[in-house]
Design a protein around this motif. Structure first.
Motif, PDB file in Angstrom:
ATOM      1  N   ALA A  12       3.868   0.467  -3.839  1.00 13.80           N
ATOM      2  CA  ALA A  12       3.161   0.698  -2.570  1.00 13.80           C
ATOM      3  C   ALA A  12       4.157   0.715  -1.403  1.00 13.80           C
ATOM      4  O   ALA A  12       4.037   1.544  -0.492  1.00 13.80           O
ATOM      5  CB  ALA A  12       2.103  -0.377  -2.353  1.00 13.80           C
ATOM      6  N   ARG A  13       5.145  -0.168  -1.429  1.00 16.06           N
ATOM      7  CA  ARG A  13       6.148  -0.203  -0.355  1.00 16.06           C
ATOM      8  C   ARG A  13       6.957   1.085  -0.353  1.00 16.06           C
ATOM      9  O   ARG A  13       7.186   1.692   0.710  1.00 16.06           O
ATOM     10  CB  ARG A  13       7.081  -1.414  -0.519  1.00 16.06           C
ATOM     11  N   GLU A  14       7.375   1.540  -1.536  1.00 11.78           N
ATOM     12  CA  GLU A  14       8.174   2.764  -1.614  1.00 11.78           C
ATOM     13  C   GLU A  14       7.362   3.980  -1.178  1.00 11.78           C
ATOM     14  O   GLU A  14       7.870   4.854  -0.481  1.00 11.78           O
ATOM     15  CB  GLU A  14       8.731   2.936  -3.031  1.00 11.78           C
ATOM     16  N   ARG A  15       6.082   4.045  -1.584  1.00 11.66           N
ATOM     17  CA  ARG A  15       5.233   5.167  -1.157  1.00 11.66           C
ATOM     18  C   ARG A  15       5.031   5.151   0.353  1.00 11.66           C
ATOM     19  O   ARG A  15       4.911   6.209   0.972  1.00 11.66           O
ATOM     20  CB  ARG A  15       3.876   5.121  -1.867  1.00 11.66           C
ATOM     21  N   ALA A  16       4.996   3.952   0.944  1.00  7.35           N
ATOM     22  CA  ALA A  16       4.823   3.839   2.394  1.00  7.35           C
ATOM     23  C   ALA A  16       6.130   4.141   3.133  1.00  7.35           C
ATOM     24  O   ALA A  16       6.126   4.286   4.361  1.00  7.35           O
ATOM     25  CB  ALA A  16       4.328   2.437   2.757  1.00  7.35           C
ATOM     26  N   LEU A  18       8.749   2.151   3.453  1.00  4.22           N
ATOM     27  CA  LEU A  18       9.225   0.981   4.193  1.00  4.22           C
ATOM     28  C   LEU A  18      10.337   0.268   3.437  1.00  4.22           C
ATOM     29  O   LEU A  18      10.378   0.300   2.208  1.00  4.22           O
ATOM     30  CB  LEU A  18       8.083  -0.019   4.407  1.00  4.22           C
ATOM     31  N   GLU A  22      11.051  -4.353   6.626  1.00  4.14           N
ATOM     32  CA  GLU A  22       9.892  -3.882   7.404  1.00  4.14           C
ATOM     33  C   GLU A  22       8.591  -4.433   6.836  1.00  4.14           C
ATOM     34  O   GLU A  22       7.705  -4.855   7.588  1.00  4.14           O
ATOM     35  CB  GLU A  22       9.862  -2.352   7.419  1.00  4.14           C
ATOM     36  N   LEU A  23       8.470  -4.456   5.505  1.00  7.06           N
ATOM     37  CA  LEU A  23       7.270  -5.034   4.893  1.00  7.06           C
ATOM     38  C   LEU A  23       7.171  -6.511   5.220  1.00  7.06           C
ATOM     39  O   LEU A  23       6.099  -7.002   5.583  1.00  7.06           O
ATOM     40  CB  LEU A  23       7.287  -4.839   3.372  1.00  7.06           C
ATOM     41  N   ARG A  26       5.848  -7.012   8.736  1.00  7.24           N
ATOM     42  CA  ARG A  26       4.417  -6.695   8.825  1.00  7.24           C
ATOM     43  C   ARG A  26       3.540  -7.749   8.161  1.00  7.24           C
ATOM     44  O   ARG A  26       2.429  -8.018   8.605  1.00  7.24           O
ATOM     45  CB  ARG A  26       4.125  -5.349   8.169  1.00  7.24           C
ATOM     46  N   LEU A  56       0.703  -2.796   3.857  1.00  7.53           N
ATOM     47  CA  LEU A  56       1.114  -1.450   3.457  1.00  7.53           C
ATOM     48  C   LEU A  56      -0.035  -0.444   3.504  1.00  7.53           C
ATOM     49  O   LEU A  56       0.117   0.706   3.131  1.00  7.53           O
ATOM     50  CB  LEU A  56       1.675  -1.496   2.023  1.00  7.53           C
ATOM     51  N   GLY A  57      -1.211  -0.921   3.933  1.00  7.62           N
ATOM     52  CA  GLY A  57      -2.372  -0.049   3.968  1.00  7.62           C
ATOM     53  C   GLY A  57      -2.947   0.198   2.590  1.00  7.62           C
ATOM     54  O   GLY A  57      -3.528   1.246   2.319  1.00  7.62           O
ATOM     55  N   ALA A  58      -2.787  -0.775   1.688  1.00  8.92           N
ATOM     56  CA  ALA A  58      -3.284  -0.646   0.315  1.00  8.92           C
ATOM     57  C   ALA A  58      -4.072  -1.900  -0.046  1.00  8.92           C
ATOM     58  O   ALA A  58      -4.097  -2.871   0.713  1.00  8.92           O
ATOM     59  CB  ALA A  58      -2.114  -0.454  -0.649  1.00  8.92           C
TER      60      ALA A  58
END
Length: 174
Positions: A12-16, A18, A22-23, A26, A56-58
């Motif tokens: 999820a972090r890589e798809r975002a 970030l 940064e993660l 947040r 991450l918006g997930a």
């Protein structure tokens, strides 16, 4: 479970797009902690994993496993029928796929474009009749199948084997 959460958070972090830093900002934690989670050196609680994913918006989703049963359809043959309709990611549901040889043996080019409704209908007919559980799980999307159901040309026994799933999904008698 740790490996699953580790790969889900990293993916999820890589798809975002970030960085770990940064993660961490947040999600209100440190970069070394995110690194330890992703490397599997540290195990986040479920609440922490949810917080990281939310940053991450997930989110985490629990889905029932699909279990197939071989349903007799006559003359010693069976068809693989799942306990519920499979759902595929859009890019997989509408991909160009190569039909397995045991499903499509009579055409030289076994590639089909599942994004084309007519082609998808013919492929789904072949898969429902000749496909194995892995074939069905990889190539048939339940929502697209339900949408095509009335137009599919299937042997009666195959239609009857699958009809309860379509009825359950659509609320209409299949």
């Amino acid at each position: 479970m740790v490996d699953v959460i580790t790969s889900v958070v990293r993916g999820a972090r890589e798809r975002a797009g970030l960085t770990q830093g940064e993660l961490a900002r947040r999600a209100g934690t440190s970069r070394p902690t995110v690194s330890a989670y992703e490397a599997g050196r540290k195990s986040p609680s479920l609440a922490t994993a949810q917080r990281l994913l939310a940053a991450l918006g997930a989110h985490l989703v629990a889905e029932d496993d699909i279990v197939f049963t071989d349903v007799p359809v006559g003359r010693g043959r069976t068809v693989a029928v799942p306990n519920h309709l499979p759902r595929l990611p859009v890019e997989q549901a509408l991909a160009v796929v190569e039909m397995p040889l045991h499903v499509s043996w009579s055409t030289p080019d076994r590639r089909v474009n599942l994004a084309d409704r007519h082609t998808r209908a013919r492929a789904y007919e072949q898969l429902l009749i000749e496909g194995t559980a892995p074939d069905i799980a990889a190539m048939i999307d339940g929502a697209l199948l339900a949408d095509l159901w009335a137009q599919l040309v299937l042997p009666l026994a195959v239609r009857e084997a699958w009809a309860p799933l379509i009825t359950a999904a659509t609320g209409r008698v299949a």
